[in-house]
Design a protein around this motif. Structure first.
Motif, short mmCIF file in Angstrom:
data_model
loop_
_atom_site.label_atom_id
_atom_site.label_comp_id
_atom_site.label_asym_id
_atom_site.label_seq_id
_atom_site.Cartn_x
_atom_site.Cartn_y
_atom_site.Cartn_z
N THR A 77 11.08 6.45 12.23
CA THR A 77 9.88 6.36 10.79
C THR A 77 8.82 6.63 11.33
N LEU A 78 8.05 7.27 11.91
CA LEU A 78 7.10 7.41 13.33
C LEU A 78 5.94 7.90 12.40
N GLY A 79 6.10 8.15 11.31
CA GLY A 79 4.21 8.37 10.83
C GLY A 79 4.45 8.20 8.76
N PHE A 80 3.43 8.80 8.58
CA PHE A 80 3.73 8.84 6.62
C PHE A 80 2.64 10.09 6.96
N LEU A 81 2.99 10.99 5.58
CA LEU A 81 1.66 11.65 4.93
C LEU A 81 1.57 10.82 3.90
N ILE A 82 0.17 11.00 2.98
CA ILE A 82 -0.11 10.08 2.30
C ILE A 82 -0.84 10.75 1.07
N GLY A 83 -0.21 11.25 -0.08
CA GLY A 83 -1.28 11.88 -1.31
C GLY A 83 -2.11 11.33 -1.88
N VAL A 84 -2.56 12.23 -2.52
CA VAL A 84 -3.71 12.02 -3.26
C VAL A 84 -3.24 10.70 -4.23
N GLU A 85 -2.16 10.37 -4.53
CA GLU A 85 -2.50 9.29 -5.54
C GLU A 85 -1.23 8.07 -4.59
N GLY A 86 -1.54 8.11 -3.39
CA GLY A 86 -0.95 7.26 -2.77
C GLY A 86 0.43 7.34 -1.79
N GLU A 87 0.93 7.98 -3.13
CA GLU A 87 2.67 8.79 -2.46
C GLU A 87 2.68 8.63 -1.03
N GLY A 160 -0.91 21.55 1.18
CA GLY A 160 0.48 21.38 0.09
C GLY A 160 1.18 22.67 -0.46
N GLU A 161 1.14 23.35 -0.39
CA GLU A 161 1.73 25.09 -0.95
C GLU A 161 1.86 24.70 -2.60
N PHE A 162 0.80 25.98 -3.25
CA PHE A 162 0.22 26.34 -4.94
C PHE A 162 -0.12 27.70 -5.04
N GLU A 163 1.56 27.67 -5.71
CA GLU A 163 2.20 28.37 -6.84
C GLU A 163 0.42 29.06 -7.72
N LEU A 164 -0.24 30.61 -7.80
CA LEU A 164 -1.08 31.01 -8.52
C LEU A 164 0.01 31.99 -9.67
N PRO A 165 -1.34 32.38 -10.43
CA PRO A 165 -0.16 33.00 -11.92
C PRO A 165 0.04 33.93 -12.08
N ASP A 166 -1.11 34.63 -10.41
CA ASP A 166 -0.30 36.44 -10.15
C ASP A 166 0.65 36.74 -9.26
N GLY A 167 1.03 34.79 -8.89
CA GLY A 167 2.50 35.23 -8.00
C GLY A 167 2.36 34.99 -5.96
N SER A 168 1.06 34.29 -6.34
CA SER A 168 0.64 34.57 -4.63
C SER A 168 0.34 33.10 -4.33
N TYR A 169 0.12 32.20 -3.31
CA TYR A 169 0.21 31.22 -3.17
C TYR A 169 -1.11 30.58 -2.41
N MET A 170 -0.93 29.31 -2.93
CA MET A 170 -2.68 29.35 -1.39
C MET A 170 -1.94 27.81 -1.20
N TYR A 171 -2.50 27.84 -0.09
CA TYR A 171 -2.63 26.26 0.72
C TYR A 171 -3.48 25.37 0.76
N MET A 172 -3.36 24.31 0.55
CA MET A 172 -4.75 23.61 0.73
C MET A 172 -4.40 22.01 0.93
N ALA A 173 -5.13 21.65 1.56
CA ALA A 173 -5.20 20.07 2.86
C ALA A 173 -4.31 19.12 1.02
N SER A 174 -3.73 18.53 1.10
CA SER A 174 -3.18 18.31 -0.05
C SER A 174 -1.91 16.28 0.09
N THR A 175 -2.07 15.97 1.39
CA THR A 175 -2.40 14.30 1.97
C THR A 175 -2.96 14.33 3.24
N ARG A 176 -3.18 12.92 3.57
CA ARG A 176 -3.70 12.67 5.00
C ARG A 176 -2.63 12.13 5.73
N MET A 177 -2.64 12.24 7.14
CA MET A 177 -1.74 11.41 8.35
C MET A 177 -2.02 10.02 8.27
#
Length: 219
Positions: A77-87, A160-177
């Protein structure tokens, strides 16, 4: 496909690891295997230390980089990606992260195992970003490791990868190192020794500072 390069400076082995921008399974394996093979070929009984040069690593897919550098790490284990809820989702090497890595998992057949631990100097600067910064943080807490150069690019988030209603995807920063101790990073990572990147006789200032430290560390 841009692969790592390797050379010897005095009694020290230098591996320069570029960014990796592909999801092709064959390319991922080739990158990791090339890097490990270079590490294995550079090692001998006279070797006194390692230099990992990340100054031109602009990120991409972290898995081949970590798999290639696996012989230099002391932990799975070399590091972690920390989510918005602390996971926390671990990154690292070997079987310990196979499940969490999923299709991004990269392994090397007949991996290199080094018979002894040597000091490691890690070089980085403002062109080191994103997954390159994951590699930086993977060495934080690694025994006998010290970093040199200038603050990194500061893209210390995971997308993070988020699917939009039209089937396309949006990528947004969702975790911290975070490094293996759990310390979260926001913005650029500052090296242990900040060195101005200037050209000098016989090399460059950052490389010379690393070699000087390795000489002292080996005494």
């Amino acid at each position: 496909l841009v692969l790592s390069t390797a050379q010897r400076i005095e009694d020290y082995a230098v591996v320069s690891v570029p960014g990796f921008h592909s999801n092709d399974a064959t390319h991922k394996t080739a990158f990791a295997e090339t890097l490990q093979r270079q590490i294995g070929q550079l090692y001998d009984d006279a070797l006194a230390g390692w230099i990992v040069d990340l100054r031109n690593n602009d990120g991409g897919n972290m898995a081949p980089m970590l798999a290639g550098l696996e012989p230099l790490f002391d932990s799975d284990t070399l590091g972690f990606l920390i989510g918005v809820e602390g996971e926390a989702e671990a990154w690292g090497r070997g079987e310990a992260i196979r499940e969490s890595a999923g299709e991004d998992y990269v392994a090397v057949d007949d991996p290199v195992v080094l018979p002894r631990s040597l000091p490691i100097a890690v070089l980085y600067g403002p062109r080191t970003g994103s997954s390159g910064e994951i590699v930086i943080l993977s060495f934080v807490g690694n025994p006998r490791s010290r970093s040199f150069g200038a603050p990194s690019m500061g893209l210390t988030t995971g997308n993070g990868e988020f699917e939009l209603p039209d089937g396309s995807y949006m990528y947004m920063a969702s975790t911290r190192m975070a490094d293996r101790s759990g310390r979260v990073y926001e913005g650029p990572v500052t090296p242990d020794s900040v060195v101005e990147a200037t050209a000098v006789a016989g090399g460059d200032a950052v490389m010379n500072a690393a070699v000087d430290w390795l000489r002292d560390a080996g005494e």
